[in-house]
Design an enzyme around this catalytic site. Sequence first.
Site, short mmCIF file in Angstrom:
data_model
loop_
_atom_site.label_atom_id
_atom_site.label_comp_id
_atom_site.label_asym_id
_atom_site.label_seq_id
_atom_site.Cartn_x
_atom_site.Cartn_y
_atom_site.Cartn_z
CE LYS A 131 -4.36 0.84 0.28
NZ LYS A 131 -5.53 0.07 -0.18
N GLY A 191 -23.73 3.55 -2.35
CA GLY A 191 -22.92 4.24 -3.45
C GLY A 191 -22.32 3.36 -4.45
CB VAL A 248 -20.11 -1.61 -3.57
CG1 VAL A 248 -20.44 -2.98 -3.41
CG2 VAL A 248 -18.63 -1.36 -4.10
P1 NAD Z 1 -19.10 5.17 -1.77
O1 NAD Z 1 -18.41 6.11 -1.32
O2 NAD Z 1 -19.58 5.19 -3.60
O3 NAD Z 1 -20.31 4.61 -1.29
C1 NAD Z 1 -20.34 4.58 0.05
C2 NAD Z 1 -22.03 5.16 0.31
O4 NAD Z 1 -22.34 5.22 2.04
C3 NAD Z 1 -22.25 6.46 -0.03
O5 NAD Z 1 -23.44 6.44 -0.62
C4 NAD Z 1 -22.26 7.39 1.13
O6 NAD Z 1 -23.44 8.28 1.43
C5 NAD Z 1 -23.13 5.90 2.27
N1 NAD Z 1 -22.91 6.54 3.69
C6 NAD Z 1 -21.71 7.06 4.46
N2 NAD Z 1 -22.04 7.12 5.53
C7 NAD Z 1 -23.09 6.58 5.86
C8 NAD Z 1 -23.79 6.09 6.94
N3 NAD Z 1 -23.66 6.61 8.25
N4 NAD Z 1 -25.05 5.67 6.60
C9 NAD Z 1 -25.63 5.14 5.75
N5 NAD Z 1 -24.87 5.43 4.56
C10 NAD Z 1 -23.65 5.94 4.62
O7 NAD Z 1 -18.30 3.68 -1.71
P2 NAD Z 1 -18.20 2.54 -2.56
O8 NAD Z 1 -17.19 2.42 -3.68
O9 NAD Z 1 -19.49 1.90 -2.88
O10 NAD Z 1 -17.58 1.38 -1.20
C11 NAD Z 1 -18.55 1.18 -0.12
C12 NAD Z 1 -17.40 0.34 0.81
O11 NAD Z 1 -16.96 -0.80 0.14
C13 NAD Z 1 -16.37 1.12 1.29
O12 NAD Z 1 -16.12 0.80 2.56
C14 NAD Z 1 -14.97 0.48 0.48
O13 NAD Z 1 -13.98 1.12 1.14
C15 NAD Z 1 -15.80 -0.77 0.33
N6 NAD Z 1 -15.21 -1.57 -0.79
C16 NAD Z 1 -15.32 -0.88 -2.10
C17 NAD Z 1 -14.62 -1.37 -3.08
C18 NAD Z 1 -15.01 -1.00 -4.74
O14 NAD Z 1 -14.71 -1.54 -5.53
N7 NAD Z 1 -15.45 0.32 -4.67
C19 NAD Z 1 -14.07 -2.74 -3.21
C20 NAD Z 1 -13.71 -3.15 -2.03
C21 NAD Z 1 -14.15 -2.44 -0.83
#
Ligand code: NAD
Length: 349
Positions: free
Chosen positions: A80, A186, A188
């Site tokens: 990382k 979001g 995912v």
């Molecule tokens: P993102 O930022 O697009 O979506 C996160 C969503 O959570 C947002 O819509 C945000 O408004 C919402 N949110 C934030 N705080 C909140 C709360 N207190 N209550 C309810 N909703 C809340 O992120 P993402 O890319 O969809 O990723 C989601 C999670 O999965 C993260 O933890 C990320 O680290 C993990 N992740 C993502 C990927 C990827 O490919 N994008 C891969 C592995 C892990």
Amino acid sequence: MSVFQHIEFDNHEHLAFCHDKETGLKAIIAIHNTNLGASLGGCRMWPYVSDDEALNDVLRLSKGMTYKAAMAGLNQGGGKAVIIGDPRKIKTIELMRAMGRFVDSLGGKYISAEDSGMSVADLKIMAEQSNHIAGIDAKYHVFGEHADGNPAPSTAYGVFVGLRSSVEFALKRDLKGVKVAIQGLGHVGLRLAEHLYKAGAELYVTDIYPENIAIAVSQFNAKQVKPDEIYDVDADVFAPCAMGAILNPDSIARLKMKVVAGAANNQLATEKCGQLLKERNILYAPDYVINAGGIIDIYHQKIPSSHEAMRAHVERISTTLIEVYERAQALNLATNLVANQIAEERFNK
Ligand code: NAD
């Protein structure tokens, strides 16, 4: 700042610090383990309040990548990078180039991808200086659609297949009529909602922004709940897809669900929370196993592959989870500990 005695040091192979006088770049690259191959992991840019905080983050995250890659069956190790600074204030083209040179100086032992505070455009600038940058020229999409480099479709599909097999294992049923509470819609979470809706699940959703909730309500027939009420929903599955550390003694005591399966990283506030879930007879899909679709996607973009091969690889997340669950049952251990065990067996081989 202690390094070798640092609580997160855990036998890191290589730790490199960079200060580029001309651009002001301050960055750290941590390589945890390369037994299975070069280390792969995102580069995060964050306004860390201290060097200690940055070191802590990079060590913790790079170790996590070793475990994630091993469980995803990748010939890849864990690493990382962190850049210290506010991306909205100090990010410049020259700073990104300097970061590219820093990555290159490790000769391919660390391959950098995207993380918070960084974009594909930033990685492309880094790639002017180094061949060891991933996720910039995507060719494959998990469903054969146009590949734009966003790994979220693969992550969401991996969470979906993993959630489905977790439900089969714990509840002995398919997804028709299964109630799933999704925290965070979001990149995912919203895609996961669509897969689940198509499979016949009933959805309860929350987010702090209304736009995506409106889509889930109108297109996937989801019921909206307030953010702080998601833990109390009378559902079968809790799918955390927002932030980490949401599984703590307080929230675990509130859960009515029998399965936790979601995308968020670092869901357990502490490792002991895995045991608390077990004691409540809640099946926990270890986060770094079920959310590995993204890293599998990035990996396939670097090798000669195909949409189908990438998709089949993402689907193997199911098999890996079942291996974890069966061993956890046989040894009467929490699933997070068993996942760590299996990962260590793979990368220490
Ligand atoms: P993102 O930022 O697009 O979506 C996160 C969503 O959570 C947002 O819509 C945000 O408004 C919402 N949110 C934030 N705080 C909140 C709360 N207190 N209550 C309810 N909703 C809340 O992120 P993402 O890319 O969809 O990723 C989601 C999670 O999965 C993260 O933890 C990320 O680290 C993990 N992740 C993502 C990927 C990827 O490919 N994008 C891969 C592995 C892990």
